[in-house]
Design a protein around this motif. Structure first.
Motif, PDB file in Angstrom:
ATOM      1  N   UNK A   1      -6.615  43.780  27.108  1.00  0.00           N
ATOM      2  CA  UNK A   1      -5.958  43.651  28.404  1.00  0.00           C
ATOM      3  C   UNK A   1      -6.458  44.739  29.356  1.00  0.00           C
ATOM      4  N   UNK A   2      -5.861  44.774  30.547  1.00  0.00           N
ATOM      5  CA  UNK A   2      -5.954  45.905  31.470  1.00  0.00           C
ATOM      6  C   UNK A   2      -4.555  46.473  31.604  1.00  0.00           C
ATOM      7  N   UNK A   3      -4.392  47.751  31.249  1.00  0.00           N
ATOM      8  CA  UNK A   3      -3.077  48.406  31.294  1.00  0.00           C
ATOM      9  C   UNK A   3      -3.156  49.594  32.239  1.00  0.00           C
ATOM     10  N   UNK A   4      -2.205  49.668  33.154  1.00  0.00           N
ATOM     11  CA  UNK A   4      -2.141  50.781  34.094  1.00  0.00           C
ATOM     12  C   UNK A   4      -0.722  51.348  34.095  1.00  0.00           C
ATOM     13  N   UNK A   5      -0.627  52.670  34.104  1.00  0.00           N
ATOM     14  CA  UNK A   5       0.675  53.315  34.145  1.00  0.00           C
ATOM     15  C   UNK A   5       0.566  54.599  34.942  1.00  0.00           C
ATOM     16  N   UNK A   6       1.535  54.820  35.809  1.00  0.00           N
ATOM     17  CA  UNK A   6       1.581  56.058  36.575  1.00  0.00           C
ATOM     18  C   UNK A   6       3.010  56.538  36.688  1.00  0.00           C
ATOM     19  N   UNK A   7       3.199  57.852  36.626  1.00  0.00           N
ATOM     20  CA  UNK A   7       4.537  58.428  36.695  1.00  0.00           C
ATOM     21  C   UNK A   7       4.481  59.758  37.430  1.00  0.00           C
ATOM     22  N   UNK A   8       5.531  60.036  38.192  1.00  0.00           N
ATOM     23  CA  UNK A   8       5.673  61.320  38.866  1.00  0.00           C
ATOM     24  C   UNK A   8       6.463  62.242  37.951  1.00  0.00           C
ATOM     25  N   UNK A   9       5.848  63.347  37.547  1.00  0.00           N
ATOM     26  CA  UNK A   9       6.489  64.270  36.625  1.00  0.00           C
ATOM     27  C   UNK A   9       7.392  65.223  37.390  1.00  0.00           C
ATOM     28  N   UNK A  10       8.522  65.610  36.795  1.00  0.00           N
ATOM     29  CA  UNK A  10       9.455  66.518  37.499  1.00  0.00           C
ATOM     30  C   UNK A  10       8.836  67.897  37.694  1.00  0.00           C
ATOM     31  N   UNK A  11       8.935  68.371  38.937  1.00  0.00           N
ATOM     32  CA  UNK A  11       8.408  69.688  39.301  1.00  0.00           C
ATOM     33  C   UNK A  11       9.353  70.316  40.318  1.00  0.00           C
ATOM     34  N   UNK A  12       9.502  71.642  40.312  1.00  0.00           N
ATOM     35  CA  UNK A  12      10.275  72.284  41.385  1.00  0.00           C
ATOM     36  C   UNK A  12       9.564  72.104  42.722  1.00  0.00           C
ATOM     37  N   UNK A  13      10.324  72.104  43.806  1.00  0.00           N
ATOM     38  CA  UNK A  13       9.747  71.837  45.116  1.00  0.00           C
ATOM     39  C   UNK A  13       8.621  72.798  45.470  1.00  0.00           C
ATOM     40  N   UNK A  14       8.741  74.057  45.098  1.00  0.00           N
ATOM     41  CA  UNK A  14       7.723  75.042  45.467  1.00  0.00           C
ATOM     42  C   UNK A  14       6.408  74.815  44.722  1.00  0.00           C
ATOM     43  N   UNK A  15       6.459  74.040  43.610  1.00  0.00           N
ATOM     44  CA  UNK A  15       5.256  73.874  42.776  1.00  0.00           C
ATOM     45  C   UNK A  15       4.420  72.670  43.168  1.00  0.00           C
ATOM     46  N   UNK A  16       4.885  71.839  44.118  1.00  0.00           N
ATOM     47  CA  UNK A  16       4.106  70.678  44.533  1.00  0.00           C
ATOM     48  C   UNK A  16       4.449  69.438  43.734  1.00  0.00           C
ATOM     49  N   UNK A  17       3.536  68.482  43.740  1.00  0.00           N
ATOM     50  CA  UNK A  17       3.723  67.199  43.060  1.00  0.00           C
ATOM     51  C   UNK A  17       2.704  67.055  41.939  1.00  0.00           C
ATOM     52  N   UNK A  18       3.161  66.532  40.795  1.00  0.00           N
ATOM     53  CA  UNK A  18       2.297  66.320  39.645  1.00  0.00           C
ATOM     54  C   UNK A  18       2.477  64.890  39.162  1.00  0.00           C
ATOM     55  N   UNK A  19       1.380  64.142  39.097  1.00  0.00           N
ATOM     56  CA  UNK A  19       1.410  62.739  38.679  1.00  0.00           C
ATOM     57  C   UNK A  19       0.599  62.561  37.409  1.00  0.00           C
TER      58      UNK A  19
END
Length: 725
Positions: free
Chosen positions: A379-397
Motif C-alpha cells: 500500500x501507500x501509508x502516510x501518517x503525521x502528528x504534531x508532538x506536544x511542545x511548550x510554546x517557547x520551544x516551537x512546533x515539532x511534527x
C-alpha cells in the motif's frame, strides 16, 4: 349537532350587526371563526351573509373573501370576490367564486388558480376540491414560469389540458388531452401525461431526453428514466440510440447509507470496434464502470473506494465519455487525463494527527502502453502528528511514510521513511521575522530487479539518514498613503543539508518530474517526493512588492521575484527543472486585480540566457454583458522535451437577460491547430434551461479522427429534471 351548533353560532354573530364594526366570535378550536365588516341574516331565505374583508377559519383551514353566504339547510358555503383558501402547509388556492361544504374541505371553484411548491402554478376555468385534498381541474394549465402582471404576455412554456388531477397523496399530477405550449404556441400533444408534483422530493418518471448529432456516432437520442427505489436510493436508466452504431444503455445508481454514500455509473453495448474508416472486428459486449464511495466507521475514521474500468482503451473516447472522470470522493487524483485509477483507502484524523492508507491500481488508456509495466501500489501509508511542545520551544511534527510498488513486468520498489520537522518563529526588534527550522529523516529501501521474463535477477537493500537546518528571515515594510498603500517584503533563507550517506543512490521513482516554482523556493526539501535529496548549502532570496488602493476603480497589484543559489553540494535535479545549475532560474509572479479585470502571470526565466523557460498567463474580465477568461501556457514537456504552447479561452455574451452565447476552445499554438472548441446558444429563465451546443474534438487518437457534434439540451423545471443547474 355540529351543523346545528355552527348555525347557532353564526346566528349569534349575525344578530350583532347593529354595530358596523367588524365582529368576531371564537366558539372553540374545533368550530368556526368568522370575521367580517358586515353580518346579515336573511330570515326569508334562511341564509347568513358576511360582507367586507371576510375571514373564516376552522382548524388549519382559512378562507378569505369579499362576501360569504352560508346556507345551513344544505351545509354549503358560497364565497365570492378574491377568494383565497389556505389549508395548513398546502399551497394557497385562489378563485373568483367558490362553493364549499361547511367544513371547507370540499367544493367547486370558478376562475381557479393555485401556487405550488418550487414555483409551480396552475389555473382552470373550474376546479373540484375533494375531501382528501386532491384537486381536479377542467380546461386548465400548469407552468413553473412567472406570469405577466397584466395577464397579456405568454409564459415560456405551459401544459394545457382538458382535465388535470393533482393527487396530493401520491404526489403526482395527471393530465388528459394535454399539449405543450411554447410562448403560447402548441408544440406537442398527448392523450395522457403525468409528472411528479412539485412538492415531491423525488418521483419515478422520465427525465428530459438529450439529442445529439455527431460525425462519429450519428444521430443520438438518449432517454433517461429515474427510478426512485426508496428514500435513499435511486437508479437512472438511460438507453441511447445512435444511428451509426448499435444502441447503448447507461445506468447511474446512487445509494445513501447512514454512514456514507456510494454511486456507480456503467454503460454497455454489444458492437464492433470502430474508427473514422468504419467498423472492424467481432461484435462483443463492451462497456465501462465508474464507481466511488465514502463511509464513516467513526467521526474520526473513514474508508472509501474508487473503481474505473473499461472494456478497451478507446471505449470512453468512442462513445463520448470523459476519460478523466470526476473523482470527488477519491483520496487521490492524477493529472494524466488518459489514466484510470482504482483505489481503496482508509483515513483517520484527529485534532493533532492525520493518517491514511491506500491501495492503488493504474490503467493507461493508450494502446502502445503495456499496463503490466505500471506499478501496483500496495500500500501507500502516510501518517503525521504534531508532538506536544511548550510554546517557547516551537512546533515539532512527526511523520511516517511507506510505499510498496509491484509491477507484473518490471522492477519492484519498497520504501519506508521516518521524519521529524521542527520550526520556531520569532519576531525580533525592528519587525524582523526569523524562523529557525530543522528536519531529520531516515529512509529504508528495497529494490528487486527483474528481467524481461519477470524473473528476479538482483535485490538491493539500503538505508540512509538525512538532515537539514536553516534560518528564514523576512522584513516587511508597510507604508500607508492617502491614495495608495504600499508593501515591500524582502525574504531570505539559508539552508544546510547533509549529504546522502547511503552506499548507493536509490532509484528515483517519486521525484522524476520536478519543476521549480514559487511554492518550493523556501522549502528545506524541494523535491516533490522522497527519493531525490538535495544536499549541501544554499541561499534562497525573494522580494514581494504590493500596492492597493480605493476609489472609483479599486484594485491591487502584487509582484514577486526570487531565485536560489547553491553554495555547495551535488547537482541532483534534471535540466528541465530550473534547479540544475548552481544559480537557479528566476521565478516571478504578477497578480493584478482592478475592478472586474484580473491577471495572474507566472514565469520561470533562465538565469544565463534570460529566455523564458515557462510562462503561464491567466486573465479574466467581466463587465456589462461580456464575460471572458483565458489561459496561455508555454513550457517544455519534461518527458519528451517537446515545446508545448497552448491557449485555453472561454467567453460569453448576454444578448438579453435570458439569451446568451458562449464559446470555449483549446488552441495548440505550436502545431497551429484548434484542439477543442465549443460554441452554443443558451436560454435560461426562472422555469426553463435550453442549450444548443456545437462541439469539435480535433485530437486524432488511434485513427478515431476528429469529431463534430451538435447537442440539444432542454429542461423545463419541475417536469422531470434532476436539477436546474
Amino acid at each position: 349537532m355540529k351543523a346545528l351548533y355552527r348555525s347557532a353560532a353564526a346566528a349569534a354573530l349575525l344578530a350583532a350587526t347593529a354595530a358596523p364594526a367588524a365582529m368576531a366570535q371564537s366558539v372553540s378550536n374545533d368550530r368556526v371563526y368568522l370575521d367580517a365588516d358586515e353580518l346579515i341574516q336573511d330570515r326569508e331565505q334562511g341564509l347568513y351573509i358576511a360582507r367586507g374583508n371576510v375571514r373564516v377559519q376552522t382548524g388549519d383551514r382559512v378562507l378569505f373573501a369579499e362576501e360569504l353566504t352560508y346556507n345551513p339547510a344544505i351545509n354549503r358555503v358560497i364565497a365570492s370576490g378574491g377568494v383565497q383558501i389556505f389549508d395548513g402547509a398546502e399551497p394557497a388556492q385562489f378563485a373568483q367564486e367558490v362553493e364549499l361544504s361547511d367544513d371547507l374541505r370540499e367544493g367547486v371553484a370558478r376562475g381557479f388558480t393555485t401556487l405550488l411548491e418550487n414555483n409551480g402554478r396552475a389555473a382552470a376555468g373550474a376546479a373540484l376540491r375533494r375531501p382528501d385534498g386532491s384537486v381536479e381541474l377542467s380546461n386548465a394549465y400548469y407552468t413553473a414560469c412567472e406570469l405577466c402582471a397584466d395577464g397579456e404576455g405568454e409564459p415560456t412554456w405551459r401544459l394545457r389540458a382538458s382535465r388535470v388531477v393533482r393527487d396530493t397523496q401520491n404526489k403526482v399530477i395527471y393530465y388528459r388531452n394535454v399539449r405543450l405550449e411554447i410562448l403560447g404556441r402548441p408544440i406537442l400533444y398527448s392523450p395522457v401525461f403525468a409528472h411528479a408534483d412539485p412538492s415531491a422530493a423525488r418521483q419515478s418518471g422520465f427525465l428530459f431526453p438529450v439529442l445529439n448529432n455527431s460525425s462519429r456516432l450519428g444521430f443520438t437520442y438518449q432517454q433517461p428514466y429515474l427510478w426512485a427505489i426508496g428514500p435513499s436510493q435511486e437508479l437512472i436508466v438511460s438507453p441511447r440510440y445512435m444511428s451509426k452504431v448499435n444502441p447503448l444503455i447507461q445506468l447511474d445508481w446512487t445509494r445513501r447509507f447512514y454512514s456514507g454514500e456510494m454511486s456507480i455509473q456503467t454503460s454497455f453495448t454489444y458492437d464492433q470496434e470502430f474508427d473514422q474508416d468504419g467498423k472492424f472486428g467481432e461484435e462483443e459486449l463492451r462497456g465501462h464502470v465508474f464507481a466511488d464511495g465514502l463511509f464513516n466507521f467513526t467521526p474520526n475514521l473513514r474508508w472509501g473506494f474508487g473503481v474505473e474500468a473499461v472494456s478497451e482503451d478507446l471505449y470512453l473516447r468512442r462513445y463520448g465519455y470523459e476519460e478523466s472522470p470526476d473523482r470527488a470522493d477519491g483520496l487521490f487524483t492524477i493529472a494524466d487525463q488518459r489514466m484510470l485509477l482504482n483505489q481503496l483507502f482508509f483515513i483517520g484524523d484527529g485534532e493533532h494527527f492525520h493518517g491514511d492508507a491506500t491501495v492503488i491500481h493504474f490503467n493507461k488508456l493508450q494502446q502502445n502502453v503495456d499496463d503490466d509495466t505500471l506499478p501496483f501500489i500496495s500500500p501507500l501509508i502516510r501518517f503525521g502528528a504534531q508532538l506536544p511542545m511548550p510554546n517557547w520551544a516551537g512546533d515539532l511534527d512527526f511523520s511516517f511514510n511507506t510505499v510498496n510498488l509491484h509491477r507484473n513486468a518490471g522492477d519492484d520498489y519498497t520504501r519506508a521513511s521516518l521524519g521529524l520537522d521542527w520550526t520556531r518563529p520569532t519576531i525580533l526588534p525592528g519587525g524582523l521575522r526569523a524562523e529557525a527550522f530543522a528536519m531529520a529523516r531516515a529512509d529504508a529501501y528495497a529494490f528487486n530487479e527483474t528481467d524481461s521474463n519477470g524473473d528476479e535477477i538482483d535485490q538491493t537493500n539500503l538505508t540512509r539518514a538525512l538532515g537539514a537546518a536553516g534560518l528564514d528571515l523576512s522584513l516587511p515594510f508597510v507604508r500607508p498613503g492617502q491614495s495608495v498603500n504600499w508593501l515591500i517584503a524582502p525574504r531570505a533563507a539559508a539552508i544546510f543539508a547533509s549529504s546522502d550517506n547511503a552506499d548507493q543512490t536509490p532509484v528515483n521513482v517519486d521525484s522524476a518530474s520536478i519543476e521549480f516554482q514559487q511554492s518550493q523556493l523556501f522549502d528545506a526539501a524541494r523535491a516533490n517526493g522522497y527519493d531525490l535529496w538535495e544536499d549541501g548549502a544554499r541561499v534562497d532570496v525573494g522580494l514581494t512588492v504590493a500596492a492597493n488602493w480605493d476609489g472609483a476603480l479599486p484594485g491591487e497589484v502584487e509582484v514577486f521575484a526570487g531565485r536560489s543559489f547553491r553554495l555547495d553540494g551535488e547537482q541532483r535535479f534534471p535540466a528541465s527543472s530550473g534547479l540544475s545549475d548552481d544559480d537557479s532560474d528566476w521565478i516571478g509572479q504578477i497578480q493584478v486585480d482592478i475592478g472586474r479585470f484580473d491577471l495572474d502571470a507566472r514565469a520561470r526565466i533562465d538565469s544565463e540566457t534570460q529566455e523564458i523557460n515557462r510562462l503561464d498567463l491567466t486573465t479574466g474580465f467581466e463587465a456589462w454583458r461580456v464575460s471572458m477568461n483565458a489561459r496561455y501556457t508555454r513550457r517544455t514537456d519534461a518527458a519528451s522535451t517537446r515545446q508545448l504552447e497552448e491557449v485555453t479561452a472561454r467567453a460569453g455574451f448576454a444578448l438579453t437577460d435570458e439569451w446568451s452565447v458562449v464559446y470555449d476552445g483549446v488552441i495548440d499554438l505550436e502545431e497551429n491547430e484548434v484542439r477543442r472548441q465549443r460554441a452554443g446558444l443558451q436560454y435560461r429563465d426562472e422555469c426553463t434551461n435550453l442549450r444548443i451546443l456545437w462541439e469539435r474534438d480535433n485530437i486524432d487518437v488511434a485513427n478515431l479522427g476528429p469529431s463534430d457534434s451538435v447537442k440539444l439540451e432542454i429542461v423545463l423545471f419541475t417536469l422531470g429534471g434532476l436539477s436546474d443547474d
